[in-house]
Scaffold this active site. Sequence first.
Site, PDB file in Angstrom:
ATOM      1  N   SER A   1      37.137   8.915  24.676  1.00  0.00           N
ATOM      2  CA  SER A   1      37.482  10.101  25.424  1.00  0.00           C
ATOM      3  C   SER A   1      35.917  10.601  26.067  1.00  0.00           C
ATOM      4  O   SER A   1      36.350  11.404  26.984  1.00  0.00           O
ATOM      5  CB  SER A   1      38.005  11.170  24.717  1.00  0.00           C
ATOM      6  OG  SER A   1      37.309  11.455  23.441  1.00  0.00           O
TER       7      SER A   1
ATOM      8  N   HIS B   1      44.130   8.858  25.187  1.00  0.00           N
ATOM      9  CA  HIS B   1      43.721   8.948  26.422  1.00  0.00           C
ATOM     10  C   HIS B   1      44.068   7.369  27.021  1.00  0.00           C
ATOM     11  O   HIS B   1      43.376   6.726  27.934  1.00  0.00           O
ATOM     12  CB  HIS B   1      42.200   9.053  26.484  1.00  0.00           C
ATOM     13  CG  HIS B   1      41.833  10.335  25.898  1.00  0.00           C
ATOM     14  ND1 HIS B   1      41.603  11.272  26.878  1.00  0.00           N
ATOM     15  CD2 HIS B   1      41.237  10.871  24.930  1.00  0.00           C
ATOM     16  CE1 HIS B   1      41.257  12.265  26.255  1.00  0.00           C
ATOM     17  NE2 HIS B   1      41.132  11.994  25.018  1.00  0.00           N
TER      18      HIS B   1
ATOM     19  N   LYS C   1      48.815  15.107  26.163  1.00  0.00           N
ATOM     20  CA  LYS C   1      47.977  14.776  27.446  1.00  0.00           C
ATOM     21  C   LYS C   1      48.919  14.314  28.443  1.00  0.00           C
ATOM     22  O   LYS C   1      49.609  14.941  29.029  1.00  0.00           O
ATOM     23  CB  LYS C   1      46.960  13.630  27.149  1.00  0.00           C
ATOM     24  CG  LYS C   1      45.753  14.246  26.042  1.00  0.00           C
ATOM     25  CD  LYS C   1      44.954  13.255  25.720  1.00  0.00           C
ATOM     26  CE  LYS C   1      43.687  14.001  24.742  1.00  0.00           C
ATOM     27  NZ  LYS C   1      44.122  14.591  23.562  1.00  0.00           N
TER      28      LYS C   1
END
Length: 396
Positions: A184, A212, A241
């Site tokens: 990340s 991610h 996310k």
Amino acid sequence: MNMAFYDRVSAELADIDAQGLTKPERVIASRQGPVISVNGRDVLNFCANNYLGLAGDERVVQAGIKAQEKWGAGTASVRFICGTLEIHKELERAIADYLGFEDAILFAAAFDANGGIFEPLFGAEDAIVSDSLNHASIIDGVRLSKAQRYRFANSDMADLEAKLKEARAAGARNIIIATDGAFSMDGYIGKIDQIRALADQYEALIMVDDCHATGFLGPKGKGSFAHCGVEVDFVTGTFGKALGGAMGGFICARKNVVELLKQRARPYLFSNALAPAVCGSSLEAIRIASGEEGDKLRTQLFANAARFRSAMAEAGFDLLPGEHPIIPVMLGDAKLAQDMAARLLELGVYVIGFSFPVVPRGQARIRTQMSAAHTFEQIDAAVAAFTQAGKELGVI
């Protein structure tokens, strides 16, 4: 009252500020999106993990509202006490099917998923081999396990093999390799295909944190392992996310592993069940991400990343290499990173300066993040603001 304690806290805060490491809290007065309201004005947002632009999507919002209207605010306790809602099972089935696993288990946060996976599954007879740049939640999760611990240099396959040999020589019953699918702070994509080859050679399991990656990396956004064309044993991830932007985590694995985690994983047993609104929003986000619209959003996301990366490099900024929508602008000095972020906000671009302890000392940066919701015009405007601020502060 022990004033010495509070004086020490104040002194430590003052020292953090003197080093330029204070992380300011900026209040947003709008939905998450490519444009947000900060301090009474609209600014371009280039620091959210809103990869597919779904956090403020009206369909995702309404799905969450509908779920809360049906199921209420929550279960008021943990699932084994107050019960599992039908929508929890629906979300577990949806994320497992999306990523191609037998089953899944939900957690209140992705941090809890990483905190809960190792201790129930691996004991003192086992070994965990962990990438040196793994997320803090993996590090903390490993610490909770009694397994032997080994650490290999970031994405260094020779070092990983050396640690696997060491663990095997020490007589480890089971070995698990733990890695971020995408790191990340740097935007590096893990070498999951090469890890798979070594895991097969040394009869090791693989755990990948795809927070991610899920939703936008690999075919249909299935994640880093799909991007690398291999299978893994465990995937941890988040709905906070690309898949809606709210919160909540999950572990995908074989059914018997999930069953054991539901009996033994402490963050699952001792944390309230995921809120129905989050489940509803996440289900809608998975529906979008897994379909043709998801393909279009992923195409736009990576086009945006390529445009920003190319223009920033041409302007003279020091960028970490890669293809991921995380694009770190390297500055080195913590105070410079904070000053740069403050100046960019004045110029209408919302970004955050990252410094120790989030990144190593001397590697301060502004970590920019692209979204499928950004337009080329917004990206060009952001580059122009970066260029102006960079020249003013002597960065370029």
